[in-house]
Design a protein around this motif. Structure first.
Motif, PDB file in Angstrom:
ATOM      1  N   MET A  59       0.825  -1.203   0.000  1.00 37.29           N
ATOM      2  CA  MET A  59       0.000   0.000   0.000  1.00 37.29           C
ATOM      3  C   MET A  59       0.863   1.259   0.000  1.00 37.29           C
ATOM      4  SD  MET A  59      -2.862   1.438   2.590  1.00 37.29           S
ATOM      5  CE  MET A  59      -4.203   0.516   1.896  1.00 37.29           C
ATOM      6  N   GLY A  60       1.903   1.275   0.813  1.00 38.38           N
ATOM      7  CA  GLY A  60       2.771   2.455   0.881  1.00 38.38           C
ATOM      8  C   GLY A  60       3.431   2.756  -0.453  1.00 38.38           C
ATOM      9  N   ARG A  61       3.941   1.715  -1.102  1.00 42.13           N
ATOM     10  CA  ARG A  61       4.599   1.907  -2.397  1.00 42.13           C
ATOM     11  C   ARG A  61       3.590   2.329  -3.460  1.00 42.13           C
ATOM     12  NH1 ARG A  61       8.000   4.046  -5.320  1.00 42.13           N
ATOM     13  NH2 ARG A  61       8.887   2.848  -7.005  1.00 42.13           N
ATOM     14  N   ALA A  62       2.409   1.722  -3.456  1.00 38.47           N
ATOM     15  CA  ALA A  62       1.364   2.077  -4.415  1.00 38.47           C
ATOM     16  C   ALA A  62       0.960   3.539  -4.233  1.00 38.47           C
ATOM     17  CB  ALA A  62       0.159   1.161  -4.254  1.00 38.47           C
ATOM     18  N   GLU A 111       2.743   5.909  -2.950  1.00 39.97           N
ATOM     19  CA  GLU A 111       3.881   6.733  -3.382  1.00 39.97           C
ATOM     20  C   GLU A 111       3.913   6.862  -4.905  1.00 39.97           C
ATOM     21  OE1 GLU A 111       8.671   6.129  -3.464  1.00 39.97           O
ATOM     22  OE2 GLU A 111       7.627   5.522  -1.638  1.00 39.97           O
ATOM     23  N   ILE A 112       3.747   5.767  -5.612  1.00 45.11           N
ATOM     24  CA  ILE A 112       3.761   5.780  -7.080  1.00 45.11           C
ATOM     25  C   ILE A 112       2.662   6.681  -7.628  1.00 45.11           C
ATOM     26  CG2 ILE A 112       3.296   4.365  -9.129  1.00 45.11           C
ATOM     27  CD1 ILE A 112       4.707   2.043  -7.622  1.00 45.11           C
ATOM     28  N   LEU A 113       1.461   6.574  -7.043  1.00 47.14           N
ATOM     29  CA  LEU A 113       0.303   7.329  -7.529  1.00 47.14           C
ATOM     30  C   LEU A 113       0.212   8.742  -6.959  1.00 47.14           C
ATOM     31  CD1 LEU A 113      -2.278   4.440  -7.236  1.00 47.14           C
ATOM     32  CD2 LEU A 113      -1.330   5.378  -9.358  1.00 47.14           C
ATOM     33  N   GLU A 114       1.068   9.027  -5.966  1.00 43.62           N
ATOM     34  CA  GLU A 114       1.039  10.315  -5.276  1.00 43.62           C
ATOM     35  C   GLU A 114      -0.330  10.569  -4.649  1.00 43.62           C
ATOM     36  OE1 GLU A 114       2.440  13.166  -8.155  1.00 43.62           O
ATOM     37  OE2 GLU A 114       4.504  12.467  -7.965  1.00 43.62           O
ATOM     38  N   VAL A 115      -0.808   9.543  -3.930  1.00 36.63           N
ATOM     39  CA  VAL A 115      -2.072   9.625  -3.201  1.00 36.63           C
ATOM     40  C   VAL A 115      -1.810   9.152  -1.778  1.00 36.63           C
ATOM     41  CG1 VAL A 115      -3.480   9.227  -5.260  1.00 36.63           C
ATOM     42  CG2 VAL A 115      -2.814   7.277  -3.839  1.00 36.63           C
ATOM     43  N   THR A 116      -2.803   9.272  -0.936  1.00 33.77           N
ATOM     44  CA  THR A 116      -2.682   8.775   0.432  1.00 33.77           C
ATOM     45  C   THR A 116      -3.157   7.323   0.494  1.00 33.77           C
ATOM     46  OG1 THR A 116      -4.922   9.447   1.025  1.00 33.77           O
ATOM     47  CG2 THR A 116      -3.159  11.083   1.346  1.00 33.77           C
ATOM     48  N   PRO A 117      -2.697   6.583   1.487  1.00 31.28           N
ATOM     49  CA  PRO A 117      -3.237   5.239   1.678  1.00 31.28           C
ATOM     50  C   PRO A 117      -4.760   5.257   1.859  1.00 31.28           C
ATOM     51  CG  PRO A 117      -1.203   5.458   2.904  1.00 31.28           C
ATOM     52  CD  PRO A 117      -1.549   6.834   2.375  1.00 31.28           C
ATOM     53  N   ALA A 118      -5.283   6.306   2.475  1.00 27.78           N
ATOM     54  CA  ALA A 118      -6.737   6.414   2.662  1.00 27.78           C
ATOM     55  C   ALA A 118      -7.457   6.457   1.316  1.00 27.78           C
ATOM     56  CB  ALA A 118      -7.076   7.651   3.485  1.00 27.78           C
ATOM     57  N   PHE A 119      -6.859   7.122   0.327  1.00 31.54           N
ATOM     58  CA  PHE A 119      -7.458   7.166  -1.008  1.00 31.54           C
ATOM     59  C   PHE A 119      -7.536   5.753  -1.581  1.00 31.54           C
ATOM     60  CE2 PHE A 119      -7.119   7.368  -5.638  1.00 31.54           C
ATOM     61  CZ  PHE A 119      -8.187   8.189  -5.945  1.00 31.54           C
ATOM     62  N   LEU A 120      -6.464   4.985  -1.443  1.00 36.42           N
ATOM     63  CA  LEU A 120      -6.467   3.611  -1.950  1.00 36.42           C
ATOM     64  C   LEU A 120      -7.513   2.766  -1.219  1.00 36.42           C
ATOM     65  CD1 LEU A 120      -2.649   2.951  -2.395  1.00 36.42           C
ATOM     66  CD2 LEU A 120      -4.362   3.250  -4.189  1.00 36.42           C
ATOM     67  N   ARG A 121      -7.616   2.931   0.089  1.00 38.34           N
ATOM     68  CA  ARG A 121      -8.630   2.183   0.841  1.00 38.34           C
ATOM     69  C   ARG A 121     -10.034   2.556   0.371  1.00 38.34           C
ATOM     70  NH1 ARG A 121      -4.915   3.045   5.039  1.00 38.34           N
ATOM     71  NH2 ARG A 121      -6.004   4.921   5.741  1.00 38.34           N
ATOM     72  N   SER A 122     -10.244   3.829   0.062  1.00 38.06           N
ATOM     73  CA  SER A 122     -11.572   4.279  -0.368  1.00 38.06           C
ATOM     74  C   SER A 122     -11.962   3.689  -1.729  1.00 38.06           C
ATOM     75  CB  SER A 122     -11.637   5.812  -0.412  1.00 38.06           C
ATOM     76  OG  SER A 122     -10.805   6.322  -1.437  1.00 38.06           O
ATOM     77  N   LEU A 123     -10.984   3.327  -2.541  1.00 38.38           N
ATOM     78  CA  LEU A 123     -11.296   2.703  -3.828  1.00 38.38           C
ATOM     79  C   LEU A 123     -11.910   1.320  -3.616  1.00 38.38           C
ATOM     80  CD1 LEU A 123      -8.188   3.713  -5.960  1.00 38.38           C
ATOM     81  CD2 LEU A 123     -10.455   4.784  -5.901  1.00 38.38           C
ATOM     82  N   GLY A 124     -11.547   0.668  -2.523  1.00 41.40           N
ATOM     83  CA  GLY A 124     -12.189  -0.597  -2.162  1.00 41.40           C
ATOM     84  C   GLY A 124     -13.643  -0.366  -1.769  1.00 41.40           C
ATOM     85  N   GLY A 125     -13.877   0.717  -1.025  1.00 42.44           N
ATOM     86  CA  GLY A 125     -15.244   1.071  -0.644  1.00 42.44           C
ATOM     87  C   GLY A 125     -16.098   1.423  -1.848  1.00 42.44           C
ATOM     88  N   GLY A 126     -15.451   1.974  -2.874  1.00 38.31           N
ATOM     89  CA  GLY A 126     -16.150   2.304  -4.111  1.00 38.31           C
ATOM     90  C   GLY A 126     -16.263   1.118  -5.057  1.00 38.31           C
ATOM     91  N   LYS A 127     -15.812  -0.032  -4.612  1.00 37.73           N
ATOM     92  CA  LYS A 127     -15.876  -1.292  -5.358  1.00 37.73           C
ATOM     93  C   LYS A 127     -15.093  -1.254  -6.672  1.00 37.73           C
ATOM     94  CE  LYS A 127     -19.876  -3.060  -3.097  1.00 37.73           C
ATOM     95  NZ  LYS A 127     -19.428  -2.730  -1.801  1.00 37.73           N
ATOM     96  N   LEU A 128     -14.036  -0.438  -6.711  1.00 42.22           N
ATOM     97  CA  LEU A 128     -13.199  -0.373  -7.905  1.00 42.22           C
ATOM     98  C   LEU A 128     -12.033  -1.342  -7.800  1.00 42.22           C
ATOM     99  CD1 LEU A 128     -12.611   0.955 -10.632  1.00 42.22           C
ATOM    100  CD2 LEU A 128     -11.239   2.645  -9.411  1.00 42.22           C
ATOM    101  N   ILE A 129     -11.408  -1.380  -6.639  1.00 39.13           N
ATOM    102  CA  ILE A 129     -10.223  -2.214  -6.433  1.00 39.13           C
ATOM    103  C   ILE A 129     -10.389  -3.002  -5.141  1.00 39.13           C
ATOM    104  CG2 ILE A 129      -7.769  -2.184  -5.897  1.00 39.13           C
ATOM    105  CD1 ILE A 129      -7.524   0.341  -7.530  1.00 39.13           C
ATOM    106  N   GLU A 130     -10.141  -4.277  -5.207  1.00 37.76           N
ATOM    107  CA  GLU A 130     -10.105  -5.112  -4.013  1.00 37.76           C
ATOM    108  C   GLU A 130      -8.714  -5.735  -3.967  1.00 37.76           C
ATOM    109  OE1 GLU A 130     -11.086  -6.342  -0.505  1.00 37.76           O
ATOM    110  OE2 GLU A 130     -12.511  -5.212  -1.727  1.00 37.76           O
ATOM    111  N   PRO A 131      -7.784  -5.117  -3.226  1.00 43.57           N
ATOM    112  CA  PRO A 131      -6.414  -5.626  -3.212  1.00 43.57           C
ATOM    113  C   PRO A 131      -6.332  -7.011  -2.579  1.00 43.57           C
ATOM    114  CG  PRO A 131      -6.690  -3.982  -1.507  1.00 43.57           C
ATOM    115  CD  PRO A 131      -7.965  -4.003  -2.301  1.00 43.57           C
ATOM    116  N   LEU A 132      -5.356  -7.762  -3.004  1.00 36.85           N
ATOM    117  CA  LEU A 132      -5.086  -9.044  -2.357  1.00 36.85           C
ATOM    118  C   LEU A 132      -4.396  -8.763  -1.032  1.00 36.85           C
ATOM    119  CD1 LEU A 132      -3.936 -11.116  -5.433  1.00 36.85           C
ATOM    120  CD2 LEU A 132      -6.105 -11.253  -4.216  1.00 36.85           C
ATOM    121  N   ARG A 133      -4.361  -9.752  -0.183  1.00 39.47           N
ATOM    122  CA  ARG A 133      -3.727  -9.591   1.127  1.00 39.47           C
ATOM    123  C   ARG A 133      -2.533 -10.522   1.222  1.00 39.47           C
ATOM    124  NH1 ARG A 133      -6.102  -5.825   4.855  1.00 39.47           N
ATOM    125  NH2 ARG A 133      -8.098  -5.274   3.933  1.00 39.47           N
TER     126      ARG A 133
END
Length: 114
Positions: A22-25, A27-49
């Protein structure tokens, strides 16, 4: 090629391999980890664990997140941006399938030669 080398090569070339933390992702996208988590809430991305429960992202997922970020940066609400991307991808898939089916019908529907 030796089996271990082949497996490594397969992972390197696999667009869906969850290679990024998550941290590297973020950093690459220049977003916060919270933004990435919110994409899961928006049903766009469900990262693997990972085995430890940490989110892991693939290159394909990073491209989706980048598309969402562009829309959000343009003023689109996050949930709407996620829905737009899902619908755009569904439309692209339907158009591709339609073209394939039409190409198959054209080959099989030609009138017989005299």
């Amino acid at each position: 090629m030796e089996p271990a080398r082949s497996a490594l090569s397969d992972k390197f070339d696999d667009d869906d391999y969850p290679a990024y933390s998550m941290g590297r992702a973020a950093e690459i996208l220049e977003v916060t980890p919270a933004f990435l988590r919110s994409l899961g809430g928006g049903k766009l991305i469900e990262p693997l664990r990972s085995a430890g429960g940490h989110r892991r992202y693939s290159r394909h997922q990073l491209r989706l997140a980048a598309r969402a970020r562009r829309l959000v940066d343009q003023g689109t609400p996050l949930e709407a941006a996620c829905r737009i991307i899902v619908l755009e991808d569904q439309l692209e898939d339907a158009l591709r399938l339609n073209a394939e089916l039409r190409a198959g019908c054209e080959c099989g529907s030609r009138p017989p030669s005299p």
